[in-house]
Design an enzyme around this catalytic site. Structure first.
Site: not given
Ligand code: MRU
Length: 340
Positions: A51-53, A90, A195, A236, A246
């Site tokens: 996870r994380g963009a 996603r 997270q 994101d 985000n």
């Molecule tokens: O749902 P997630 O855990 O994928 O969400 C992640 C975030 O909101 C992060 O802040 C975002 O992806 C930036 S990661 C460098």
């Protein structure tokens, strides 16, 4: 990132197998999972093993390369179908769209299957390497904002785990820490998936960076007390007018920061910017299952008759964002269109 004294990336490929750290198990267990086809790759994104963009983007790039390596015909319609399949996992993280389009374009330039397969693998490896370098540069640029002794608030996990390496918001923290600056990071726990408490705190612990986990609803208290010098989060998807999506709860942190005269920065690579999207209201917001709210760590905490609503992201309007820390430098959100 250094884990148990060894360098790791969040996602990588060995032969035709994709490897990633299972983020659903952290911090309790550190396990590497092997993904053998596009079904497993899609499920790893959907279930938030990864996870994380930017990390989702790299997984998409490797996933499409892997899927193409398993084809027996170089049929672009079939490759487009695989791309759509991975894309449907996603909806909010723009890096996934960017990565899949980048790999697809490289494949589409070739005319026979072996050349397509080679181009896809090369492009995925290059994508991951460029992502690491972009995050390192985000850290270098963002470090200019950090003074010795600063207290930084962050939300969710915008660390190495959310990227291929370094992170975005945490790249800034890492580089400042490597330079010897004395820092304290306030880590929002980030309900419902935690997270912050699980992943950001784990990353900071691995590198001995001072931090305190706070309940999501404690951020305003600490800002009002004058404890926070700067807020840095990831994103994101960033629209062309500088609005940023985000993790849910980011918007309220930005409003609180403005009310308390604390600078609020977003750290993100250019691959997170959707230049086709005029403003935040057009960013698709993922709605996740109500079970993430109704239970904590698998234990039901809400009445059995109650239901929940669970948006995974929110939009912070550009007016609340002091600057966007990118690999090209720190940019005024209003000037983002110039990067296109
Ligand atoms: O749902 P997630 O855990 O994928 O969400 C992640 C975030 O909101 C992060 O802040 C975002 O992806 C930036 S990661 C460098």
């Amino acid at each position: 990132m250094i884990i148990n004294g060894r360098p790791y990336r969040t996602v990588w490929m060995e032969g035709t197998v994709i490897k990633t750290i299972d983020q659903t198990l952290l911090p309790g267990r550190f396990e590497i999972v092997s993904l053998r086809d596009h079904h497993e790759v899609a499920e790893s994104i959907r279930s938030m093993i990864v996870r994380g963009a930017p990390a989702i983007g790299a997984m998409g790039a490797y996933g499409l390369a892997q899927a193409v390596s398993q084809l027996d015909r170089g049929d672009l319609n079939e490759i487009e179908r695989l791309k759509q399949f991975l894309h449907a996992t996603r909806p909010t993280a723009y890096d996934l769209t960017h990565a899949l389009n980048t790999i697809f374009e490289k494949i589409a330039r070739e005319s026979d299957l072996p050349a397509m397969q080679q181009a896809a693998i090369n492009a995925a490896e290059a994508y991951a390497d460029q992502s690491v370098e972009a995050c390192r540069l985000i850290g270098e640029h963002g470090n200019r904002l950090i003074r010795d002794g600063d207290v930084i608030l962050t939300h969710c996990n915008a660390g190495a785990l959310a990227t291929v390496d370094y992170g975005t918001a945490l790249a800034v923290v890492r580089i400042a820490h490597y330079e010897g600056k004395d820092l304290l990071v306030y880590v929002d726990e980030t309900r419902p998936r935690l997270q912050g408490a699980r992943l950001t705190a784990w990353e900071l612990s691995q590198e001995n960076i001072k931090h305190l986990i706070i309940a999501d609803n404690a951020a305003g208290y600490y800002m009002q007390q004058g404890e926070i010098d700067i807020v840095i989060t990831g994103a994101d998807r960033i629209a062309a007018n500088g609005d940023a999506a985000n993790k849910i709860g980011t918007y309220e942190k930005a409003v609180l920061a403005k009310a308390n005269n604390i600078p609020f920065y977003v750290a993100a690579p250019i691959t997170t910017i959707d230049f086709q999207c005029d403003s935040g209201e057009h960013i698709p917001i993922e709605m996740r299952d109500e079970s993430e709210i109704l239970s904590i760590a698998g234990k039901r905490v809400a009445p059995l008759t109650s239901h929940a609503s669970n948006p995974a992201f929110d939009i912070t309007p550009a007016e609340y964002i002091e600057g966007i820390i990118t690999e090209k430098g720190i940019i005024d959100p209003a000037g983002i269109g110039r990067l296109a």
